[in-house]
Design an enzyme around this catalytic site. Structure first.
Site, PDB file in Angstrom:
ATOM      1  N   LYS A  27     -17.468  -3.414  16.572  1.00  0.00           N
ATOM      2  CA  LYS A  27     -18.306  -3.620  15.387  1.00  0.00           C
ATOM      3  C   LYS A  27     -17.446  -3.827  14.142  1.00  0.00           C
ATOM      4  O   LYS A  27     -17.686  -4.742  13.356  1.00  0.00           O
ATOM      5  CB  LYS A  27     -19.245  -2.417  15.222  1.00  0.00           C
ATOM      6  N   SER A  28     -16.441  -2.984  13.948  1.00  0.00           N
ATOM      7  CA  SER A  28     -15.601  -3.097  12.743  1.00  0.00           C
ATOM      8  C   SER A  28     -14.895  -4.450  12.705  1.00  0.00           C
ATOM      9  O   SER A  28     -14.839  -5.110  11.661  1.00  0.00           O
ATOM     10  CB  SER A  28     -14.534  -1.993  12.748  1.00  0.00           C
ATOM     11  N   ARG A  32     -15.433  -7.813  10.033  1.00  0.00           N
ATOM     12  CA  ARG A  32     -14.286  -8.369   9.297  1.00  0.00           C
ATOM     13  C   ARG A  32     -14.011  -9.810   9.714  1.00  0.00           C
ATOM     14  O   ARG A  32     -13.565 -10.623   8.896  1.00  0.00           O
ATOM     15  CB  ARG A  32     -13.069  -7.469   9.515  1.00  0.00           C
ATOM     16  N   ARG A 128     -27.663   6.903   1.824  1.00  0.00           N
ATOM     17  CA  ARG A 128     -26.226   7.161   1.957  1.00  0.00           C
ATOM     18  C   ARG A 128     -25.488   6.930   0.638  1.00  0.00           C
ATOM     19  O   ARG A 128     -25.854   6.046  -0.143  1.00  0.00           O
ATOM     20  CB  ARG A 128     -25.640   6.271   3.072  1.00  0.00           C
ATOM     21  N   SER A 173     -11.731   7.301   4.481  1.00  0.00           N
ATOM     22  CA  SER A 173     -12.772   6.312   4.733  1.00  0.00           C
ATOM     23  C   SER A 173     -12.197   4.898   4.784  1.00  0.00           C
ATOM     24  O   SER A 173     -11.707   4.374   3.778  1.00  0.00           O
ATOM     25  CB  SER A 173     -13.858   6.372   3.652  1.00  0.00           C
ATOM     26  N   GLN A 175     -13.981   2.344   5.159  1.00  0.00           N
ATOM     27  CA  GLN A 175     -14.888   1.462   4.410  1.00  0.00           C
ATOM     28  C   GLN A 175     -14.479   1.405   2.940  1.00  0.00           C
ATOM     29  O   GLN A 175     -14.489   0.333   2.329  1.00  0.00           O
ATOM     30  CB  GLN A 175     -16.328   1.951   4.543  1.00  0.00           C
ATOM     31  N   ASP A 326     -16.644   8.255  14.744  1.00  0.00           N
ATOM     32  CA  ASP A 326     -17.985   7.872  15.210  1.00  0.00           C
ATOM     33  C   ASP A 326     -18.315   8.462  16.579  1.00  0.00           C
ATOM     34  O   ASP A 326     -19.428   8.273  17.081  1.00  0.00           O
ATOM     35  CB  ASP A 326     -18.102   6.344  15.274  1.00  0.00           C
ATOM     36  N   ARG A 402     -26.150   6.162  17.130  1.00  0.00           N
ATOM     37  CA  ARG A 402     -25.264   7.010  17.944  1.00  0.00           C
ATOM     38  C   ARG A 402     -25.944   8.320  18.352  1.00  0.00           C
ATOM     39  O   ARG A 402     -25.623   8.907  19.383  1.00  0.00           O
ATOM     40  CB  ARG A 402     -23.936   7.246  17.226  1.00  0.00           C
TER      41      ARG A 402
END
Ligand code: S3P
Length: 442
Positions: A27-28, A32, A128, A173, A175, A326, A402
């Site tokens: 996913k990451s 990108r 969030r 993080s 992100q 995760d 998840r």
């Protein structure tokens, strides 16, 4: 994202899981791949892209800002970029769905372009914290108006040229790191991120791969200094996305805990900044064999052969947390089947994921008969020693993929079935999760 009708799903005690599966793309890396291809000058090609809702939200946003993004019938994605500095004003709000990664990284991109974008998302995403990216991006000159508490919906008015920044991350993080580096792409001079605790390094690897001038120096204290020279020109790439270790995690644990199982999971990305779960499960006694270790798209990858094992509880070193951030929900399920006590600490970041993963996991595990104590920054889990869990409850998934998949696995080793109140969120990261599970139960 529009509301959907909840789809409950029940998971029951399983026959041994046997066979070979290939898991979808990381996913990451998928996010990108789309973002950087959309900023390159020319045509990039991506195979193995994860086609989950989160990544599709990124694709839609990059299209709305001018990139051409198409999926060929072969499954290859072809992206024509606009060039760094070339993002266009989107006509409508960018719908981020459930995706924190899309939101935070795209806020970084918008921050140094002369455009204004509004970001909206589902109930989970709208709860969030975005202050963690609003702070550094505002220092770079972006004007950001957020909902109370620094949340979505919010509007980013970018500044071009933006002001280069040297930013020390206040939390581990990837992100936040990536948001600042991506803002730095279109900022004159050097933008620096100082990272005391290393997190996944896909942005660094991929920015370099696309031709950006980016250096990483580690000082005597182990702190990483990541510097990017802005106003970069990115070169189009051909990318092969490796399988997602965070998706593999559910099948690794399922094979370890369902008696008689023997499963091979092909094409699992094992970047050291992501591979903590395998290490921890092996330390608990998990039989996980790495086969055919190789490189795919510049990332280490292997096939994993996983066999049912008697697990023992351990104290998990908080230093490994960022490399499996995760994977804690599914680790908690493994711990529930282990002999003795598993203690986790240093996990405060889990409280601000798609759900508060410490309290949601504690409540769910208790509901299916597991003894759990919740502290401020971790859980202590008393395992069954391999005996089936009592089960027999309906779990609230809180729009968290998840959580849903973790309790699906718990259902496979429970005496009474476990129902997930809504299975739909699984499609954000792992659309064929249930199909792959079925394929191993024949
Ligand atoms: C991600 C970073 C992590 C992770 C998320 C994906 C990324 O979040 O939990 O699923 O792609 O950079 P944080 O940066 O909040 O730790």
């Amino acid at each position: 994202m529009t509301d959907h009708t909840a789809t409950p799903r029940t998971f029951s005690a399983s026959v041994p899981l046997q066979g070979r599966i290939a898991i979808p793309g990381d996913k990451s890396i998928s996010h990108r791949s789309l973002m950087l291809s959309a900023l390159a000058v020319g045509t990039s090609r991506v195979t193995g892209l994860l086609e989950g809702h989160d990544v599709l939200a990124t694709a839609a946003a990059m299209r709305a800002m001018g990139a051409t993004i198409e999926r060929r019938e072969s499954g290859e994605w072809v992206i024509d970029g606009v060039g760094v500095g070339g993002l266009l004003q989107p006509r409508e709000a960018l719908d981020m769905g459930n995706s924190g990664t899309s939101t935070r990284l795209l806020m970084g991109l918008v921050a140094s372009h002369p455009i204004t974008a509004t970001f909206v998302g589902d109930a989970s995403l709208s709860g969030r914290p975005m202050g963690r990216v609003i702070d550094p991006l505002s220092q770079m000159g972006a004007d950001i108006a957020a909902s109370p508490g620094g949340r979505l919906p919010l509007m980013v008015r970018g500044l071009a040229p933006a002001i280069p920044l040297s930013y020390r991350l206040p939390m581990a993080s990837a992100q936040v790191k990536s948001a600042v580096l991506l803002a730095g792409l279109n900022t004159p001079g050097i933008t620096e991120v100082i990272e005391p605790v290393p997190t996944r390094d896909h942005s660094e690897r991929m920015l370099r791969g696309f031709g950006a001038e980016l250096t990483v120096d580690t000082d005597g204290e182990g702190t990483r200094h990541i510097r990017i020279r802005g106003e970069a020109e990115l070169q189009p790439q051909t990318i092969v996305v490796p399988g997602d270790p965070s998706s593999a995690a559910f099948f690794i644990v399922a094979a370890l805990v369902v008696p008689g199982s023997d499963v091979t999971i092909a094409n699992v990305g094992l970047n050291p900044t992501r591979a903590g779960l395998v290490e921890v499960l092996q330390a608990m006694g998990g039989d996980i064999e790495l086969l055919d270790a190789r490189e795919v798209g510049g990332e280490p990858v292997a096939d994993l052969r996983v066999r049912h094992s008697s697990l023992s509880g351990i104290d998990v070193d908080p230093a490994v947390a960022p490399s499996m951030i995760d994977e804690f929900p599914i680790l908690f399920v493994a711990a529930a089947l282990a002999a003795g006590r598993t203690v986790t600490t240093g996990l405060d970041e889990l409280r601000v994921k798609e759900s508060d993963r410490l309290s949601v996991m504690a409540a769910g595990l208790q509901a299916i008969g597991v003894e759990v104590e919740e502290s401020e920054d971790g859980l202590v889990i008393h395992g069954s020693g391999g005996d089936p869990l009592p089960g027999g409850a309906t779990i609230a998934g809180h729009l968290d993929h998840r959580i849903c998949m973790s309790f699906a696995v718990a259902g496979l080793v429970s005496k009474a079935p476990v129902t997930i109140d809504d299975i739909a969120p699984v499609a954000t990261s792992f659309p064929n999760f249930e199909a792959l599970l079925e394929s191993l139960r024949r």
